[in-house]
Design a protein around this motif. Structure first.
Motif, short mmCIF file in Angstrom:
data_model
loop_
_atom_site.label_atom_id
_atom_site.label_comp_id
_atom_site.label_asym_id
_atom_site.label_seq_id
_atom_site.Cartn_x
_atom_site.Cartn_y
_atom_site.Cartn_z
N ASP A 147 1.74 -6.12 9.12
CA ASP A 147 2.53 -7.28 8.69
C ASP A 147 2.09 -7.73 7.29
O ASP A 147 0.89 -7.88 7.02
N GLY A 148 3.07 -7.93 6.42
CA GLY A 148 2.77 -8.40 5.06
C GLY A 148 2.51 -7.30 4.06
O GLY A 148 2.29 -7.57 2.88
N ILE A 149 2.52 -6.05 4.51
CA ILE A 149 2.28 -4.91 3.61
C ILE A 149 3.60 -4.16 3.43
O ILE A 149 4.11 -3.55 4.37
N SER A 150 4.15 -4.23 2.22
CA SER A 150 5.42 -3.54 1.95
C SER A 150 5.19 -2.04 1.84
O SER A 150 4.05 -1.56 1.76
N ASP A 151 6.28 -1.29 1.82
CA ASP A 151 6.16 0.17 1.69
C ASP A 151 5.48 0.54 0.38
O ASP A 151 4.62 1.43 0.34
N ASN A 152 5.88 -0.13 -0.70
CA ASN A 152 5.27 0.17 -2.00
C ASN A 152 3.78 -0.14 -2.01
O ASN A 152 2.97 0.63 -2.54
N MET A 153 3.42 -1.28 -1.40
CA MET A 153 2.00 -1.64 -1.37
C MET A 153 1.22 -0.67 -0.49
O MET A 153 0.08 -0.30 -0.81
N ALA A 154 1.81 -0.25 0.61
CA ALA A 154 1.15 0.72 1.48
C ALA A 154 0.88 2.02 0.72
O ALA A 154 -0.19 2.63 0.85
N GLU A 155 1.85 2.44 -0.09
CA GLU A 155 1.66 3.65 -0.88
C GLU A 155 0.57 3.47 -1.93
O GLU A 155 -0.22 4.38 -2.20
N THR A 156 0.49 2.26 -2.51
CA THR A 156 -0.57 1.98 -3.49
C THR A 156 -1.95 2.06 -2.84
O THR A 156 -2.88 2.67 -3.38
N ILE A 157 -2.08 1.45 -1.66
CA ILE A 157 -3.36 1.46 -0.95
C ILE A 157 -3.73 2.89 -0.52
O ILE A 157 -4.87 3.33 -0.71
N PHE A 213 -6.98 -3.25 11.07
CA PHE A 213 -7.77 -2.02 11.20
C PHE A 213 -9.23 -2.28 11.58
O PHE A 213 -9.92 -1.35 12.02
N GLY A 214 -9.72 -3.49 11.36
CA GLY A 214 -11.08 -3.81 11.76
C GLY A 214 -12.11 -3.69 10.67
O GLY A 214 -13.13 -4.37 10.69
N SER A 215 -11.91 -2.80 9.69
CA SER A 215 -12.87 -2.63 8.60
C SER A 215 -12.18 -1.98 7.41
O SER A 215 -11.12 -1.35 7.55
N ALA A 216 -12.81 -2.12 6.23
CA ALA A 216 -12.26 -1.49 5.02
C ALA A 216 -12.33 0.03 5.13
O ALA A 216 -11.45 0.74 4.63
N LYS A 217 -13.37 0.54 5.81
CA LYS A 217 -13.49 2.00 5.98
C LYS A 217 -12.32 2.54 6.79
O LYS A 217 -11.76 3.59 6.48
N ALA A 218 -11.93 1.79 7.82
CA ALA A 218 -10.80 2.21 8.65
C ALA A 218 -9.49 2.15 7.86
O ALA A 218 -8.60 3.00 8.06
N VAL A 219 -9.37 1.18 6.95
CA VAL A 219 -8.18 1.11 6.09
C VAL A 219 -8.11 2.36 5.23
O VAL A 219 -7.05 2.98 5.05
N GLY A 220 -9.27 2.78 4.69
CA GLY A 220 -9.31 3.97 3.83
C GLY A 220 -8.95 5.24 4.56
O GLY A 220 -8.43 6.19 3.95
N ARG A 221 -9.18 5.29 5.88
CA ARG A 221 -8.87 6.50 6.66
C ARG A 221 -7.46 6.46 7.24
O ARG A 221 -6.98 7.44 7.79
N ALA A 222 -6.77 5.32 7.13
CA ALA A 222 -5.48 5.14 7.78
C ALA A 222 -4.40 6.02 7.16
O ALA A 222 -4.40 6.31 5.96
N ALA A 223 -3.45 6.43 7.99
CA ALA A 223 -2.29 7.19 7.52
C ALA A 223 -1.31 6.24 6.85
O ALA A 223 -1.31 5.02 7.10
N LEU A 224 -0.46 6.81 6.02
CA LEU A 224 0.50 6.00 5.29
C LEU A 224 1.41 5.23 6.25
O LEU A 224 1.70 4.04 6.04
N ALA A 225 1.83 5.87 7.32
CA ALA A 225 2.73 5.20 8.28
C ALA A 225 2.03 4.01 8.93
O ALA A 225 2.66 2.98 9.20
N ASP A 226 0.72 4.15 9.21
CA ASP A 226 -0.02 3.05 9.82
C ASP A 226 -0.14 1.87 8.85
O ASP A 226 -0.07 0.71 9.26
N LEU A 227 -0.33 2.17 7.58
CA LEU A 227 -0.42 1.10 6.59
C LEU A 227 0.90 0.34 6.48
O LEU A 227 0.92 -0.89 6.35
N LYS A 228 2.01 1.07 6.55
CA LYS A 228 3.32 0.44 6.45
C LYS A 228 3.61 -0.45 7.66
O LYS A 228 4.45 -1.35 7.58
N ALA A 229 2.90 -0.24 8.75
CA ALA A 229 3.15 -1.02 9.96
C ALA A 229 2.45 -2.38 9.96
O ALA A 229 2.68 -3.20 10.84
#
Length: 621
Positions: A603-613, A585-601
């Motif tokens: 590498d290394g981030i499971s569905d459960n972890m994406a939901e936690t984030i 994502f390039g920055s922590a701010k961009a991670v915070g704005r990301a959609a759940l589907a983008d987080l799940k995409a």
């Protein structure tokens, strides 16, 4: 029978009373005084027999006789074996620091060199502490200086990267290390992966003791490159050979017949002791360190050596061989305990001839010279402390001087620092840092910060050592400032009910000139010392040391805060997942704005972890 008070009996008769309840089991015993302070910790193959020796009214050294006379109670813990008792004894000694035991006072961990094993382009770095990271460890080195010197030379010899993984991933062009020929710049593809693997292999061979074999190989490759007219490559290989030779030269003694050993030598003089430890690994000398165990003066050399070995290896793995200057009281028992600790056979040798004896002799000479310097420094320090008493009209010679300082940038990242000086100079084990917690402080309020630091410091002293018997109370406080600071500190101390600790304010004088310091005391006129007065130099050194420590602590806090991101607070997100998210994502701010589907995409981030984030940042709003 002697006694410390008229109310609580102490001495031989008290010890005699315990014999009725003891049996012949192995175990550990503790001797305590009338105020339940631990005087001594010992181990025994047979507790009843061992304690009966203390019950005898005669035949003891002066140290043991005094200890017995102060003993009011004893505590016992039986063990299955004497080896288990020995290990427990050393752990209790380190934890309780009994007055009459030989005590190893400096017990910091040693640094190692780590070549990481979790990256396609491994990093070479200094590592201290638990070996939890993947990779190959080489050490221990005697000091940070020794490992840094070796690392600097290895960088020139092998061109391995030292940057963090996050820096590596973010590089778009080579850094300065590449420009000065200390890195091969794998971050931007300046080196072929197979060539980098060869560099790693060469570094590991060198650190494993195969330096002669490897240097011969480098020489062959250099000659071949020269014959093929690849003069730039030949020059690079020549520089690597020179760098490796420099490492070997700086190491001094490199034994041929000793692959892995700690060389430990003891020297005693004037009731003091020095133990010198040399670290031999991969047939190379990786530095030495001196220790000054607390001794009473009437212990046998074997007793001091056994206490040192037991405590030194109580929380670190022993090498395959110990070369000692003196034998041990219970050598078989110590060998068994070391083997159990290290999970392999450990030899303990007191060599009489040959290369091993020369190594021990060299360590003994270093111990003798180090103790001589230490005793000279201690005598000088004693004169300086007496000089403080005379200069500041103190009631007694201070055995502990505490100096305080604050550091911040316009109130941000505020820290307080305390350094300690005493009969043996600066006591860095007693330094303390204080993260300023007061939310109601005005940014830059030095008085408020000093009040918080002193309040926390002396509230703890009042709780832990109200009778001032543990040597932790200062005999003098040095405050950086003039009359206003001294008055404010006196008010703080009065609020705490501590009105008898001497304090002196140190200000630089009207011209802010180093050497024209003015000294402030409550109710007394301001005064100055002569420019050439050793006491003035001593005060300047203490104040400068406090300032150095405060600045270093502040910079570390600021650096940590600058490198922090909101991802650090997300449960389950460690360094690897954090790196993956930032790369994606390039920055922590961009991670915070990301959609759940983008987080799940990612590498290394499971569905459960994406939901936690996702849930963490949405809850934060």
């Amino acid at each position: 029978m002697s006694s410390e008070t008229t109310d609580i009996p102490t001495g031989h008769d008290v010890i005699q009373g315990y014999l009725r309840t003891l049996d012949s089991s192995p175990g550990v015993y503790r001797m305590l005084d009338s105020e339940s302070r631990v005087l001594y910790v010992g181990k025994a193959r047979n507790l009843k027999n061992r304690v009966s020796n203390y019950a005898r009214p005669a035949g003891h050294s002066a140290r043991i006789a005094t200890m017995i006379s102060h003993t009011a109670t004893m505590m016992f813990l039986t063990t299955k074996t004497e080896t288990e008792a020995l290990l427990l004894e050393q752990n209790l000694i380190k934890q309780l620091k009994p007055k009459y035991n030989v005590l190893l006072r400096d017990d910091k961990s040693f640094p190692n060199i780590l070549i990481s094993g979790d990256h396609d382009f491994p990093r070479i770095e200094k590592h201290r502490g638990a070996k939890k990271k993947k990779g190959n460890y080489y050490g221990p080195f005697a000091s940070a200086g020794a490992v840094n010197r070796t690392l600097n030379t290895l960088q020139r010899a092998f061109l391995l990267r030292t940057c963090s993984d996050s820096d590596y991933e973010s590089r778009t062009r080579p850094c300065l290390q590449y420009q000065i020929k200390r890195c091969s710049a794998p971050c931007v593809g300046k080196v072929d992966p197979s060539d980098y693997k060869q560099l790693v292999k060469d570094a590991e061979r060198f650190l494993s003791g195969k330096s002669t074999e490897m240097q011969a190989s480098l020489a062959e490759r250099m000659n071949a490159a020269s014959e093929e007219m690849e003069f730039e490559r030949a020059a690079a290989l020549r520089d690597r050979i020179k760098a490796l030779t420099q490492v070997q030269t700086s190491q001094g003694i490199n034994p041929r017949g000793v692959t892995e050993a700690d060389v430990i030598a003891l020297h005693r003089d004037g009731g003091q002791a020095c133990v010198q430890v040399f670290f031999i690994r991969a047939n190379q000398n990786w530095g030495n360190k001196d220790y000054y165990p607390r001794v009473s003066g009437d212990e046998d050399a074997s007793e001091v050596m056994q206490a040192f070995v037991g405590q030194f290896y109580s929380d670190r793995d022993p090498p395959r061989m110990l070369l000692l200057s003196h034998g041990l009281d219970d050598e078989d028992l110590v060998v068994e305990a070391l083997a159990e600790k290290g999970g392999r056979k450990v030899e303990v040798i007191v060599p009489q001839r040959g290369e091993k004896a020369e190594l021990v002799s060299n360590a003994a000479r270093n111990a003798r010279e180090s103790l001589g310097r230490k005793m000279s420094e201690t005598a000088t320090q004693a004169r300086l402390l007496r000089g403080l008493k005379d200069a500041f009209d103190l009631p007694e010679v201070p055995q502990r001087v505490e100096v305080y300082d604050n550091s911040h940038i316009q109130g941000a990242f505020a820290v307080g620092a305390m350094i300690v000086a005493g009969p043996e100079g600066f006591d860095k084990n007693q330094y303390r840092k204080f993260n300023i917690k007061g939310d109601d402080l005005t940014p830059g309020d030095d008085f408020g910060m000093m009040k918080e630091v002193l309040t926390r410091r002396f509230k703890r002293l009042l709780k832990e050592d109200p009778d001032r018997e543990l040597g932790t109370w200062p005999g003098l406080l040095l405050i950086d400032g003039g009359a206003g600071q001294v008055s404010a500190v006196r008010e703080i101390m009065s609020e705490l009910g501590v009105n008898d600790v001497p304090m002196v304010g140190v200000a630089k004088g009207v011209d802010r000139d180093h050497g024209k310091e003015e000294f402030y005391r409550t109710g007394k006129p301001v005064f100055a010392l002569q420019r050439n007065d050793p006491v003035l130099y001593f005060v300047q050194r203490m104040r400068d040391e406090a300032h150095r420590f405060a600045i270093g602590t502040h910079r570390a806090k600021r650096s940590k805060a600058i490198g922090a991101t909101p991802l650090d607070d997300v449960q389950g997100v460690g360094a690897k997942r954090k790196r993956a998210l930032l790369q994606h994502f390039g920055s922590a701010k961009a991670v915070g704005r990301a959609a759940l589907a983008d987080l799940k995409a990612v590498d290394g981030i499971s569905d459960n972890m994406a939901e936690t984030i996702y849930g963490y940042f949405n809850e934060k709003g």
